[in-house]
Write a protein that holds these residues in place. Structure first.
Motif, PDB file in Angstrom:
ATOM      1  N   PHE A 119      -9.848  -4.511  -5.368  1.00 54.28           N
ATOM      2  CA  PHE A 119      -9.082  -5.126  -4.279  1.00 54.28           C
ATOM      3  C   PHE A 119      -9.902  -5.131  -2.986  1.00 54.28           C
ATOM      4  N   LEU A 165      -8.395  -0.264  -7.146  1.00 57.41           N
ATOM      5  CA  LEU A 165      -8.378  -0.283  -5.682  1.00 57.41           C
ATOM      6  C   LEU A 165      -9.721  -0.765  -5.143  1.00 57.41           C
ATOM      7  N   PHE A 191      -1.677 -10.618  -0.947  1.00 58.52           N
ATOM      8  CA  PHE A 191      -1.201  -9.296  -1.351  1.00 58.52           C
ATOM      9  C   PHE A 191      -2.363  -8.336  -1.642  1.00 58.52           C
ATOM     10  N   ILE A 192      -3.561  -8.862  -1.931  1.00 58.82           N
ATOM     11  CA  ILE A 192      -4.710  -7.994  -2.231  1.00 58.82           C
ATOM     12  C   ILE A 192      -5.154  -7.225  -0.986  1.00 58.82           C
ATOM     13  N   SER A 227      -2.169  -4.846   0.110  1.00 57.36           N
ATOM     14  CA  SER A 227      -2.022  -3.660  -0.749  1.00 57.36           C
ATOM     15  C   SER A 227      -3.144  -2.661  -0.484  1.00 57.36           C
ATOM     16  N   PHE A 228      -4.359  -3.163  -0.388  1.00 52.06           N
ATOM     17  CA  PHE A 228      -5.504  -2.278  -0.176  1.00 52.06           C
ATOM     18  C   PHE A 228      -5.393  -1.542   1.161  1.00 52.06           C
ATOM     19  N   ILE A 254      -2.645  -0.861   2.952  1.00 51.65           N
ATOM     20  CA  ILE A 254      -1.542   0.116   2.928  1.00 51.65           C
ATOM     21  C   ILE A 254      -1.960   1.376   2.170  1.00 51.65           C
ATOM     22  N   ILE A 255      -2.589   1.200   1.012  1.00 51.23           N
ATOM     23  CA  ILE A 255      -2.992   2.358   0.200  1.00 51.23           C
ATOM     24  C   ILE A 255      -4.037   3.194   0.933  1.00 51.23           C
TER      25      ILE A 255
END
Length: 467
Positions: free
Chosen positions: A58, A55, A392-393, A396-397, A399-400
């Motif tokens: 990212f 993470l 997407f990097i 994704s980061f 959202i997480i």
């Protein structure tokens, strides 16, 4: 006699040292206890450590692209300002100044004090007042150095980065030797699902991400970097990979030597490790760990002072803090401003409560900054970026980060509510003072006080544009 501005003194080696020195600090020596406690087992804790590293990579790659798109220093603050607007950027600045940064600095300072005193009091715990006194002395030393010289601060960071890697090596090598000899008993039933509590996982991630935090530090000094378009991505990628490998091996070494109960019971995991595995170095490793924390303090002061400097230049902070010492060429007022809050938090704070307290705000705004990258790409498709990551990097980061922040309300509602209240308290300040002042472009009501302090501190406005 010469123009007053912040010079480009951060080379690739110094950028790498700044990132390594900021990431490898108190976290790897404090956080294993927090990760294990909230993940429930050895196996799940190692998964959390690797996930936090991935993470962080990212996030670091997203920030590397932001650093090549936006040419100003200031890190999270300037990215949020340029992509999402002045209100969220001021809320970040408000939370960063009053909660995130002083709490983070207090955690690292307390770890410095604890490890520095540990050899003198072992096997007993060091007295709390003594730990706090040494913590403050260490913080004041770093504060003085950053007020004195940018060059010497950068050189110290480079030297301490080597010390940090040496400290990790002294933990990794004996652990790997024991593992090679077949000491795997502490890894039996590593993934015990009975001890896993899902609503505690966000706190495990907070502890792990605290250990990795620092991958964003190069973005705070963007204007002082030599060849930032090349050096930011290169320094970020190499440093984060180095730290992921080092942290995974360090945790395996911890668990090879210490059982779960030993880790949970230890106030200083690295010291307990050395007492068990490498008694000849019992007085050396705690000092190396303390020096690692010292380097993290240095990197934190070095970078956050630039945030205050840029915020003042953008009109969202008092103008005094965008001034530079006429001879030292350091942002002296911005460096000195954290002195009272960090002192107060060291005196009254506890490491693990402070960690949960500031983690909510920090990861909320880091998630917003990477959301800003997505927005900036959409608004400016024509803008050429020397470094670009797959979409997407950052998605994704973001959202997480935001999901973990939301989940943490269930895990630690008291500390998270305090952090949330701190962020929301910036709303009335923004609309009553900052928004009105920026709209009317009026002279600051503290103009005469600023003038007197300017004379006292021997500071002036930057004379050359560096972005």
């Amino acid at each position: 006699e010469e123009a007053v501005f912040l010079r480009k003194k951060i080379t690739l080696l110094r950028a790498f040292s700044l990132l390594i020195g900021s990431m490898v600090g108190s976290g790897i020596f404090i956080s294993p206890k927090g990760v294990l406690k909230n993940s429930g087992s050895v196996g799940f804790s190692l998964v959390v450590w690797f996930a936090c590293g991935l993470l962080s990579m990212f996030g670091a790659l997203s920030y590397a692209e932001l650093g090549t798109r936006i040419t100003k220093s200031g890190g999270h603050y300037i990215y949020i300002l340029e992509t999402l607007g002045p209100l969220p950027s001021f809320l970040f600045l408000w939370a960063e100044f009053f909660a995130i940064r002083p709490a983070n600095s207090a955690v690292v300072s307390l770890a410095f004090g604890r490890y520095m005193l540990e050899p003198f009091f072992a096997p007993c715990a060091a007295p709390v007042p003594a730990v706090k006194l040494v913590s403050l002395l260490g913080y004041y030393m770093v504060l003085t150095l950053n007020s004195w010289s940018v060059t010497w601060s950068a050189r110290l960071q480079t030297a301490l980065s080597i010390v940090k890697l040496l400290a990790l090596a002294l933990i990794i090598v004996p652990g790997m030797m024991l593992l090679a000899q077949g000491h795997t008993e502490n890894f039996q039933n590593a993934f015990d699902r009975q001890s896993l509590v899902l609503d505690k996982l966000p706190l495990a991630f907070y502890a792990g991400m605290f250990a990795y935090s620092g991958w964003f530090q190069a973005s705070f000094v963007r204007e002082e970097l030599v060849r930032p378009e090349r050096n930011i991505p290169l320094a970020v990628i190499v440093s984060v990979i180095t730290v992921i490998v080092g942290y995974m091996l360090t945790n395996v070494s911890y668990y090879t030597v210490l059982g779960t109960q030993d880790v949970l019971a230890s106030p200083a995991v690295a010291v307990s490790f050395v007492q068990r595995a490498f008694k000849s170095l019992i007085s050396v490793v705690p000092v190396l760990v303390a020096l690692s924390c010292f380097g993290t303090m240095n990197g934190g002061i070095f970078t956050f002072s630039r945030t205050l400097f840029v915020a003042s230049r953008e009109g969202q902070w008092p103008p005094l803090f965008s001034m530079i010492h006429i001879r030292r060429h350091t942002p002296l007022p911005a460096v000195m401003l954290m002195f009272p809050l960090v002192t107060a938090m060291v005196c009254i704070g506890d490491i693990y409560h402070l960690m949960n307290f500031f983690s909510f705000s920090r990861w909320l705004f880091i998630g917003l900054a990477t959301l800003g990258l997505i927005v900036h790409r959409h608004r400016h498709p024509e803008l050429h970026s020397p470094f670009k990551v797959p979409l997407f990097i950052p998605v994704s980061f973001t959202i997480i980060c935001l999901f973990t922040v939301a989940m943490s309300f269930y895990s630690d509602p008291v500390n998270i509510s305090i952090g949330c209240t701190m962020v929301l308290s910036g709303f009335p300040v923004y609309y009553l003072i900052i928004h009105r002042q920026m709209s009317n472009r009026c002279r600051s009501p503290f103009y005469y006080l600023t003038h007197k302090l300017q004379l006292l501190l021997e500071v002036v406005q930057q004379e050359i544009k560096t972005y």
